[in-house]
Structure formats: C-alpha cells, structure tokens
Design a protein around this motif. Structure first.
Motif, PDB file in Angstrom:
ATOM      1  N   MET A   1     -25.523  13.047   3.198  1.00  0.00           N
ATOM      2  CA  MET A   1     -25.312  14.353   2.411  1.00  0.00           C
ATOM      3  C   MET A   1     -25.192  15.404   3.392  1.00  0.00           C
ATOM      4  SD  MET A   1     -27.837  16.033  -0.248  1.00  0.00           S
ATOM      5  CE  MET A   1     -27.625  17.812  -0.444  1.00  0.00           C
ATOM      6  N   ARG A   2     -24.390  16.407   3.404  1.00  0.00           N
ATOM      7  CA  ARG A   2     -24.406  17.690   4.438  1.00  0.00           C
ATOM      8  C   ARG A   2     -24.309  18.647   3.784  1.00  0.00           C
ATOM      9  NH1 ARG A   2     -20.158  15.516   9.346  1.00  0.00           N
ATOM     10  NH2 ARG A   2     -21.699  13.705   9.591  1.00  0.00           N
ATOM     11  N   LEU A   3     -25.177  19.802   3.976  1.00  0.00           N
ATOM     12  CA  LEU A   3     -25.113  21.046   3.447  1.00  0.00           C
ATOM     13  C   LEU A   3     -24.014  21.948   4.381  1.00  0.00           C
ATOM     14  CD1 LEU A   3     -28.954  21.635   2.690  1.00  0.00           C
ATOM     15  CD2 LEU A   3     -27.287  20.843   0.964  1.00  0.00           C
ATOM     16  N   GLY A   4     -23.611  22.950   3.505  1.00  0.00           N
ATOM     17  CA  GLY A   4     -22.812  24.197   4.041  1.00  0.00           C
ATOM     18  C   GLY A   4     -23.754  24.849   5.152  1.00  0.00           C
ATOM     19  N   LEU A   5     -23.282  25.207   6.026  1.00  0.00           N
ATOM     20  CA  LEU A   5     -24.330  25.930   6.942  1.00  0.00           C
ATOM     21  C   LEU A   5     -24.760  27.383   6.387  1.00  0.00           C
ATOM     22  CD1 LEU A   5     -25.276  25.998  10.119  1.00  0.00           C
ATOM     23  CD2 LEU A   5     -23.399  27.145  10.701  1.00  0.00           C
ATOM     24  N   PRO A   6     -24.256  28.230   5.873  1.00  0.00           N
ATOM     25  CA  PRO A   6     -24.811  29.146   5.138  1.00  0.00           C
ATOM     26  C   PRO A   6     -25.892  29.034   4.196  1.00  0.00           C
ATOM     27  CG  PRO A   6     -22.372  29.411   5.021  1.00  0.00           C
ATOM     28  CD  PRO A   6     -22.751  28.280   5.398  1.00  0.00           C
ATOM     29  N   ASN A   7     -25.623  27.800   3.316  1.00  0.00           N
ATOM     30  CA  ASN A   7     -26.766  27.476   2.636  1.00  0.00           C
ATOM     31  C   ASN A   7     -27.979  26.877   3.183  1.00  0.00           C
ATOM     32  OD1 ASN A   7     -25.193  28.230   0.340  1.00  0.00           O
ATOM     33  ND2 ASN A   7     -24.434  26.125  -0.004  1.00  0.00           N
ATOM     34  N   LEU A   8     -27.784  26.066   4.491  1.00  0.00           N
ATOM     35  CA  LEU A   8     -28.749  25.601   5.144  1.00  0.00           C
ATOM     36  C   LEU A   8     -29.399  26.581   5.770  1.00  0.00           C
ATOM     37  CD1 LEU A   8     -30.113  22.996   6.021  1.00  0.00           C
ATOM     38  CD2 LEU A   8     -28.639  23.043   7.971  1.00  0.00           C
ATOM     39  N   ILE A   9     -28.825  27.741   6.218  1.00  0.00           N
ATOM     40  CA  ILE A   9     -29.553  28.806   6.936  1.00  0.00           C
ATOM     41  C   ILE A   9     -30.528  29.630   5.912  1.00  0.00           C
ATOM     42  CG2 ILE A   9     -29.265  31.137   7.941  1.00  0.00           C
ATOM     43  CD1 ILE A   9     -26.765  30.066   9.554  1.00  0.00           C
ATOM     44  N   LEU A  10     -29.918  29.804   4.752  1.00  0.00           N
ATOM     45  CA  LEU A  10     -31.019  30.357   3.653  1.00  0.00           C
ATOM     46  C   LEU A  10     -31.969  29.611   3.312  1.00  0.00           C
ATOM     47  CD1 LEU A  10     -28.104  31.854   1.260  1.00  0.00           C
ATOM     48  CD2 LEU A  10     -29.780  33.194   2.810  1.00  0.00           C
ATOM     49  N   LEU A  11     -31.661  28.299   3.073  1.00  0.00           N
ATOM     50  CA  LEU A  11     -32.946  27.493   2.860  1.00  0.00           C
ATOM     51  C   LEU A  11     -33.762  27.250   3.779  1.00  0.00           C
ATOM     52  CD1 LEU A  11     -33.770  25.184   0.646  1.00  0.00           C
ATOM     53  CD2 LEU A  11     -32.354  23.339   2.372  1.00  0.00           C
ATOM     54  N   LEU A  12     -33.406  27.370   5.191  1.00  0.00           N
ATOM     55  CA  LEU A  12     -34.339  27.408   6.290  1.00  0.00           C
ATOM     56  C   LEU A  12     -35.227  28.638   6.370  1.00  0.00           C
ATOM     57  CD1 LEU A  12     -32.336  25.833   9.280  1.00  0.00           C
ATOM     58  CD2 LEU A  12     -34.549  25.068   8.336  1.00  0.00           C
ATOM     59  N   ALA A  13     -34.493  29.799   6.003  1.00  0.00           N
ATOM     60  CA  ALA A  13     -35.339  30.982   6.117  1.00  0.00           C
ATOM     61  C   ALA A  13     -36.200  31.084   5.123  1.00  0.00           C
ATOM     62  CB  ALA A  13     -34.130  32.134   6.001  1.00  0.00           C
ATOM     63  N   ALA A  14     -36.074  30.596   3.966  1.00  0.00           N
ATOM     64  CA  ALA A  14     -37.177  30.507   2.814  1.00  0.00           C
ATOM     65  C   ALA A  14     -38.225  29.630   3.293  1.00  0.00           C
ATOM     66  CB  ALA A  14     -36.437  30.127   1.612  1.00  0.00           C
ATOM     67  N   PHE A  15     -37.913  28.371   3.556  1.00  0.00           N
ATOM     68  CA  PHE A  15     -38.873  27.418   4.169  1.00  0.00           C
ATOM     69  C   PHE A  15     -39.777  27.949   5.175  1.00  0.00           C
ATOM     70  CE2 PHE A  15     -40.093  22.964   5.730  1.00  0.00           C
ATOM     71  CZ  PHE A  15     -40.968  22.950   4.343  1.00  0.00           C
ATOM     72  N   PHE A  16     -39.221  28.571   6.069  1.00  0.00           N
ATOM     73  CA  PHE A  16     -39.995  29.279   7.159  1.00  0.00           C
ATOM     74  C   PHE A  16     -40.953  30.273   6.800  1.00  0.00           C
ATOM     75  CE2 PHE A  16     -37.355  28.310  11.355  1.00  0.00           C
ATOM     76  CZ  PHE A  16     -38.357  28.193  11.993  1.00  0.00           C
ATOM     77  N   ALA A  17     -40.463  31.132   5.907  1.00  0.00           N
ATOM     78  CA  ALA A  17     -41.515  32.100   5.561  1.00  0.00           C
ATOM     79  C   ALA A  17     -42.538  31.250   4.854  1.00  0.00           C
ATOM     80  CB  ALA A  17     -41.038  33.160   4.586  1.00  0.00           C
ATOM     81  N   MET A  18     -42.321  30.508   3.999  1.00  0.00           N
ATOM     82  CA  MET A  18     -43.355  29.665   3.258  1.00  0.00           C
ATOM     83  C   MET A  18     -44.367  28.799   4.174  1.00  0.00           C
ATOM     84  SD  MET A  18     -44.241  26.611   1.811  1.00  0.00           S
ATOM     85  CE  MET A  18     -42.756  25.377   1.368  1.00  0.00           C
TER      86      MET A  18
END
Length: 336
Positions: A1-18
């Motif tokens: 399973m591969r995520l689109g890069l924009p979605n992955l970046i948004l997910l990473l940003a949220a997970f980073f903050a948390m």
C-alpha cells in the motif's frame, strides 16, 4: 500500500506535532498537553497564557524534556538518512551505520575524547573526534574490502562487521585504561541516551543535519543512478569514485556527530529506510527526506518507551532500539 505524497506529508505533520507533545508530556511526572504548549508558547512569546504552573514544572518542560525531544528528532533523522544512503550506496538492504562499523568508529572517537584527551578543542572536541573515528572506520571498511578483493555488497557488510568488532574492542580498551569513575558514565553513554540534551549544544547536530540533508537531497537523483550500477552512473556523467567518496564522508559526518551527542543507538538506520520504501518505493528523491522524518518519529517514541518502562529511571534508549531492531533484522534476513 502506497500513499500519495501530499497525504503522507499532511499525516506526518500531524503525527509530528502529536509525537513531540507526547515526548514532552510523558515521563515519570506526566504533564497535560495543554500545559506543555502553554509553557512553550510563553517561552517563545511571554504573556500569551496566564501562568498557572510552578517554576519546577516549567523547568522540566523547557530545560529537560523539550531539548531531549529535539535531540531525538535530530539523531533519529541523521541515523535514518545515513542508513538510507548506505543501503543505496552499497546496494545492500542490510547496510546501516551500525553494521558497517561507522557507529563503532564514532563511539571510539568519542570515548577517546571523553576519557583521554579532554576537551582540548572546547565543546567541539567530542563531535570532531567522533567524526574522525567514523571516517577512520569508513576508510578501514574500504581498505579491508580492497585487500580481500571483495566486490559484492554482502562482502562489504561482512567487512563492516569485522571493522565494527575491531573498533568496539579498541573502545573497550580505552575504557579499561581510563579513569574508572568516568568509565561508568561512558559505558552508560555507549548504550545510547538523550538525557544530557541541552539547548546550547543542539546547534551542532542541527547544523550538521541541515547541511548534510541538503547535500543528500540535491544528490538523490545521482544516487538513484548509482543504485543501477557504476557503469550506468558513469554513462550519465557521474564521477563514480568521487561521488561515492562524498557520500561516505557525508554519512560518516552525520553518524559521527549524532553518536557524539546520543551515544551508540543501533538499528534506526536499518529499520526506517525499509519502512519508508513500503510507502514511496525506491526513489531516493523521496526516500532520503522521508527517512529523516520517520527516523525522527521513531526515536521520539523509542525515547518515550525508554522513559516509561523503568520510570522513574531512564532505560538506555539503545536497549529499546536494539530489541526492536533485532526483530526487524531477522525479518529482513528472511526476505533477503
């Protein structure tokens, strides 16, 4: 399973903050998330929130835990990027700074500075000698590979393991001949830890990571060509020997400086790049920066686990990454 890069970046940003919030909040004395960010916000701009906490709590958040989390971000990113580049460079999925002896060389240089030379160059003594040790170990791996006329990637890893044993033995010898009182602290440091993080020292790993990361991102397309073989890279106009030397120096610098500030933390460079490739494939244009992001996240949560498992004592973080990394290493061996 591969995520689109924009979605992955948004997910990473949220997970980073948390993750950063959790890294500051969790510990022997838990601190509410709201309090954490109120303290941080007031430190960045005084008076944004009414002060409802004690000075001791503020010191725990700002002086102890927050620099520790930032150091986890820097070290995790640096080790993961080094692993991703070394795996591409050697075309071997088992390559990482720990297995190729780079971490052992860096630890040897740091031990030399801590126990024998003293801070002759000021605060830069340990990072510089750690880098020198990492570079020396890298050169030793290249020399062993050349002397044994080994051209396969598997033999390169075996050469790295042999060099790692040698530098580990030399480091232990330095500990044996060093001051016994200081040696106990060095042994604990060799197991890996982030407890000595201080704001004034973070400038060094931050600067090194930013410079090295920019260089590696710029060179990532050339790294893709090198993965396809030396002949292919040469036909595309890449000076293969010089480019390979540059990559070894950059990864040695990254590893050396990170080990100087965190001790020897293994398996981050082995596990994280494989995890990243599951999402974005083998293109190093994406693998290199995303390895930095996932490496940072991995070490934040490994540090949280190290603090909670034996609270109020801190378990050396190298034990946590070693246990998880050992299992990952076995799984990678099965697929190799």
């Amino acid at each position: 399973m591969r995520l689109g890069l924009p979605n992955l970046i948004l997910l990473l940003a949220a997970f980073f903050a948390m993750s950063i919030t959790a890294g500051v909040s969790f510990g022997a004395a838990p601190i509410p998330f709201a309090t954490v960010w109120s303290i941080v916000a007031n430190k960045l701009h005084a008076g944004l929130f009414p002060v409802t906490w004690s000075g001791g709590l503020e010191s725990i958040v700002w002086d102890v835990r927050f620099p520790r989390v930032i150091l986890a971000v820097l070290v995790g990113a640096g080790l993961a990027v080094s692993g991703a580049v070394l795996q591409a460079l050697t075309r071997n999925p088992l390559a990482d700074p720990h297995l190729l002896g780079v971490s052992s060389g860096a630890a040897f240089g740091a031990i030399l500075a801590l126990l024998h030379t003293g801070l002759v160059l000021g605060q830069l003594t340990v990072p510089l000698l750690s880098f020198a040790g990492a570079l020396l170990a890298t050169a030793a791996v290249a020399l062993v590979t050349r002397l044994t006329r080994s051209r396969s990637a598997d033999r390169l890893v075996l050469s790295g393991v042999a060099v790692a044993f040698v530098f580990t033995a030399l480091g232990n010898l330095l500990i044996f001949f060093g001051d016994p009182r200081a040696a106990n602290a060095v042994v604990f440091w060799m197991l890996g830890g982030l407890g000595l993080a201080q704001w004034q020292h973070l400038i060094y790993p931050t600067g090194v990571l930013l410079v090295c990361l920019v260089v590696l991102i710029i060179k990532s397309r050339e790294l893709n060509a090198l993965v396809m073989g030396d002949e292919t890279a040469a036909t595309l106009g890449i000076a293969v020997w010089q480019f390979r030397f540059l990559l070894f120096v950059v990864t040695a610098l990254l590893t050396g400086v990170m080990v100087a500030f965190s001790g020897a933390i293994g398996f981050i460079g082995l596990m994280v790049p494989h995890f990243v490739r599951l999402f974005v494939g083998g293109d190093n244009v994406r693998v290199v920066p995303l390895s930095a992001a996932f490496g940072a996240l991995t070490l934040i949560w490994a540090d949280i686990a190290a603090r909670l498992i034996m609270a109020p004592q801190d378990m050396p973080i190298g034990i946590v990454t070693g246990l998880v990394g050992g299992v990952a290493f076995i799984l990678i061996l099965r697929k190799s």
